[in-house]
Design a protein around this motif. Structure first.
Motif, PDB file in Angstrom:
ATOM      1  N   GLY A 128       0.703  -1.454   0.286  1.00 42.54           N
ATOM      2  CA  GLY A 128       0.085   0.187   0.011  1.00 42.54           C
ATOM      3  C   GLY A 128       0.007   1.465   0.480  1.00 42.54           C
ATOM      4  O   GLY A 128       2.043   0.999   0.158  1.00 42.54           O
ATOM      5  N   HIS A 129       0.043   2.303   0.246  1.00 42.23           N
ATOM      6  CA  HIS A 129       0.749   4.019  -0.022  1.00 42.23           C
ATOM      7  C   HIS A 129       1.194   4.209   1.086  1.00 42.23           C
ATOM      8  O   HIS A 129       1.519   5.388   1.510  1.00 42.23           O
ATOM      9  CB  HIS A 129      -0.276   5.126  -0.719  1.00 42.23           C
ATOM     10  CG  HIS A 129      -0.554   4.751  -2.428  1.00 42.23           C
ATOM     11  ND1 HIS A 129       0.909   4.346  -3.359  1.00 42.23           N
ATOM     12  CD2 HIS A 129      -1.117   3.525  -3.402  1.00 42.23           C
ATOM     13  CE1 HIS A 129       0.552   4.377  -4.489  1.00 42.23           C
ATOM     14  NE2 HIS A 129      -1.214   4.059  -4.387  1.00 42.23           N
ATOM     15  N   GLY A 130       0.006   3.742   2.089  1.00 44.27           N
ATOM     16  CA  GLY A 130       0.765   4.384   3.748  1.00 44.27           C
ATOM     17  C   GLY A 130      -0.774   5.742   3.726  1.00 44.27           C
ATOM     18  O   GLY A 130      -1.412   5.911   3.121  1.00 44.27           O
ATOM     19  N   PRO A 131      -0.663   6.510   4.957  1.00 39.93           N
ATOM     20  CA  PRO A 131      -1.650   6.660   5.450  1.00 39.93           C
ATOM     21  C   PRO A 131      -1.145   8.163   5.425  1.00 39.93           C
ATOM     22  O   PRO A 131      -0.276   8.438   4.392  1.00 39.93           O
ATOM     23  CB  PRO A 131      -1.653   6.637   7.257  1.00 39.93           C
ATOM     24  CG  PRO A 131      -0.601   5.773   7.427  1.00 39.93           C
ATOM     25  CD  PRO A 131      -0.009   5.544   6.637  1.00 39.93           C
ATOM     26  N   LEU A 132      -2.332   8.630   4.543  1.00 41.19           N
ATOM     27  CA  LEU A 132      -1.879  10.259   4.494  1.00 41.19           C
ATOM     28  C   LEU A 132      -1.336  10.736   5.497  1.00 41.19           C
ATOM     29  O   LEU A 132      -1.764  10.347   6.752  1.00 41.19           O
ATOM     30  CB  LEU A 132      -3.251  11.119   3.949  1.00 41.19           C
ATOM     31  CG  LEU A 132      -4.345  10.940   3.324  1.00 41.19           C
ATOM     32  CD1 LEU A 132      -6.215  11.131   3.281  1.00 41.19           C
ATOM     33  CD2 LEU A 132      -3.781  10.371   1.445  1.00 41.19           C
ATOM     34  N   PRO A 133      -0.645  11.649   5.279  1.00 42.10           N
ATOM     35  CA  PRO A 133       0.478  12.420   6.669  1.00 42.10           C
ATOM     36  C   PRO A 133      -0.754  13.239   7.146  1.00 42.10           C
ATOM     37  O   PRO A 133      -1.831  14.357   6.627  1.00 42.10           O
ATOM     38  CB  PRO A 133       1.503  13.195   5.691  1.00 42.10           C
ATOM     39  CG  PRO A 133       0.793  13.307   4.098  1.00 42.10           C
ATOM     40  CD  PRO A 133       0.069  12.608   4.279  1.00 42.10           C
ATOM     41  N   CYS A 134      -0.603  13.745   8.215  1.00 39.53           N
ATOM     42  CA  CYS A 134      -1.340  14.487   9.045  1.00 39.53           C
ATOM     43  C   CYS A 134      -0.667  14.944  10.041  1.00 39.53           C
ATOM     44  O   CYS A 134       0.403  15.345  10.796  1.00 39.53           O
ATOM     45  CB  CYS A 134      -2.517  14.169   9.707  1.00 39.53           C
ATOM     46  SG  CYS A 134      -3.911  13.615   8.893  1.00 39.53           S
ATOM     47  N   ALA A 135      -0.475  16.772   9.531  1.00 34.59           N
ATOM     48  CA  ALA A 135      -0.199  17.409  10.714  1.00 34.59           C
ATOM     49  C   ALA A 135      -1.134  18.205  12.641  1.00 34.59           C
ATOM     50  O   ALA A 135      -1.789  18.556  12.667  1.00 34.59           O
ATOM     51  CB  ALA A 135       0.543  18.847  10.478  1.00 34.59           C
ATOM     52  N   PRO A 136      -0.448  17.440  13.851  1.00 36.32           N
ATOM     53  CA  PRO A 136      -1.511  18.511  14.530  1.00 36.32           C
ATOM     54  C   PRO A 136      -1.610  19.758  14.529  1.00 36.32           C
ATOM     55  O   PRO A 136      -1.432  20.760  14.089  1.00 36.32           O
ATOM     56  CB  PRO A 136      -0.143  18.321  15.541  1.00 36.32           C
ATOM     57  CG  PRO A 136       0.707  18.650  15.647  1.00 36.32           C
ATOM     58  CD  PRO A 136       0.858  18.018  14.024  1.00 36.32           C
ATOM     59  N   MET A 137      -3.258  19.539  15.366  1.00 33.58           N
ATOM     60  CA  MET A 137      -4.419  21.219  15.200  1.00 33.58           C
ATOM     61  C   MET A 137      -3.712  22.403  15.822  1.00 33.58           C
ATOM     62  O   MET A 137      -2.854  21.496  16.913  1.00 33.58           O
ATOM     63  CB  MET A 137      -5.582  20.112  15.838  1.00 33.58           C
ATOM     64  CG  MET A 137      -5.829  20.000  14.319  1.00 33.58           C
ATOM     65  SD  MET A 137      -7.710  20.087  14.544  1.00 33.58           S
ATOM     66  CE  MET A 137      -8.728  21.351  14.500  1.00 33.58           C
ATOM     67  N   PRO A 138      -3.140  23.554  15.728  1.00 31.51           N
ATOM     68  CA  PRO A 138      -2.437  24.343  17.026  1.00 31.51           C
ATOM     69  C   PRO A 138      -3.530  24.504  17.884  1.00 31.51           C
ATOM     70  O   PRO A 138      -4.275  24.379  17.905  1.00 31.51           O
ATOM     71  CB  PRO A 138      -2.384  25.918  15.411  1.00 31.51           C
ATOM     72  CG  PRO A 138      -3.474  26.030  14.569  1.00 31.51           C
ATOM     73  CD  PRO A 138      -3.371  23.817  14.429  1.00 31.51           C
ATOM     74  N   GLN A 139      -2.998  24.643  18.554  1.00 28.57           N
ATOM     75  CA  GLN A 139      -3.364  25.338  20.120  1.00 28.57           C
ATOM     76  C   GLN A 139      -4.547  26.645  20.107  1.00 28.57           C
ATOM     77  O   GLN A 139      -3.309  27.046  19.609  1.00 28.57           O
ATOM     78  CB  GLN A 139      -2.846  24.840  21.080  1.00 28.57           C
ATOM     79  CG  GLN A 139      -1.955  23.560  22.068  1.00 28.57           C
ATOM     80  CD  GLN A 139      -3.022  22.706  22.151  1.00 28.57           C
ATOM     81  OE1 GLN A 139      -3.548  22.996  22.640  1.00 28.57           O
ATOM     82  NE2 GLN A 139      -3.195  21.194  21.759  1.00 28.57           N
ATOM     83  N   GLN A 140      -5.370  26.237  20.234  1.00 29.91           N
ATOM     84  CA  GLN A 140      -6.907  27.948  20.421  1.00 29.91           C
ATOM     85  C   GLN A 140      -5.734  28.687  21.419  1.00 29.91           C
ATOM     86  O   GLN A 140      -6.112  27.915  22.351  1.00 29.91           O
ATOM     87  CB  GLN A 140      -7.517  27.761  19.907  1.00 29.91           C
ATOM     88  CG  GLN A 140      -8.337  26.781  18.650  1.00 29.91           C
ATOM     89  CD  GLN A 140      -9.598  27.219  18.335  1.00 29.91           C
ATOM     90  OE1 GLN A 140     -10.254  28.172  18.305  1.00 29.91           O
ATOM     91  NE2 GLN A 140      -9.311  26.521  16.817  1.00 29.91           N
ATOM     92  N   GLU A 141      -5.388  29.593  21.415  1.00 30.71           N
ATOM     93  CA  GLU A 141      -5.938  30.155  22.560  1.00 30.71           C
ATOM     94  C   GLU A 141      -6.902  30.850  22.998  1.00 30.71           C
ATOM     95  O   GLU A 141      -7.373  31.175  22.035  1.00 30.71           O
ATOM     96  CB  GLU A 141      -4.652  31.881  21.901  1.00 30.71           C
ATOM     97  CG  GLU A 141      -3.152  31.084  22.055  1.00 30.71           C
ATOM     98  CD  GLU A 141      -2.066  32.489  21.604  1.00 30.71           C
ATOM     99  OE1 GLU A 141      -2.412  33.460  21.688  1.00 30.71           O
ATOM    100  OE2 GLU A 141      -1.260  32.490  20.540  1.00 30.71           O
ATOM    101  N   GLY A 142      -6.536  31.463  25.019  1.00 31.39           N
ATOM    102  CA  GLY A 142      -7.777  31.825  24.909  1.00 31.39           C
ATOM    103  C   GLY A 142      -9.076  30.860  25.690  1.00 31.39           C
ATOM    104  O   GLY A 142      -9.414  30.218  26.194  1.00 31.39           O
TER     105      GLY A 142
END
Length: 142
Positions: A128-142
């Motif tokens: 297989g091609h492997g999973p799609l790369p994902c980056a973590p979502m940035p933390q929301q301030e506040g």
């Protein structure tokens, strides 16, 4: 065939104990026992396409379809939809299954250029091609 990608939440969060006396707890009869039986005895016998398996050319199919997570999930969904169409009271349910479900999934499943089984090695050394790369979502301030 045991589900190679089990849904862990089903074991962690059981909603209740099954009661065979309760009609809602009895599993409905199915034409095929599982997705492997559906693919082996029906899908692979009914779908007739010329497959090439030459990288990027024509249609691609890996006889080890179950090794590709996306393929397994799509074929499992097709099996479930098939079982629903078979028991439907709507006489056009099977036609809709073919046009809406099968045709749409086949375009992706058999795509020899970019599909989940494209560029499969005949010796089975590629998985297989492997999973799609994902980056973590940035933390929301506040």
């Amino acid at each position: 065939m045991t589900d190679p990608y089990p849904d862990d939440e089903a074991d962690v969060f059981p909603d209740h104990e099954a009661d065979p006396a309760d009609p809602e707890d009895v599993a409905p009869e199915t034409v095929f026992a599982d997705v492997e039986e559906f693919v082996t005895l029906y899908f692979s016998q009914v779908i007739n396409r010329q497959v090439s398996n030459s990288p990027g050319r024509g249609l691609s199919w890996d006889p080890r379809w179950w090794r590709h997570r996306e393929v397994y999930e799509r074929l499992n969904a097709l099996w479930q939809a098939y079982e629903g169409a078979v028991v439907s009271d709507d006489p056009s349910a099977m036609s809709r299954w073919w046009i809406t479900d099968v045709d749409a999934h086949l375009k992706v499943l058999l795509d020899g250029a970019t599909g989940p089984m494209s560029h499969v090695d005949p010796d089975g050394s590629w998985n297989g091609h492997g999973p799609l790369p994902c980056a973590p979502m940035p933390q929301q301030e506040g």
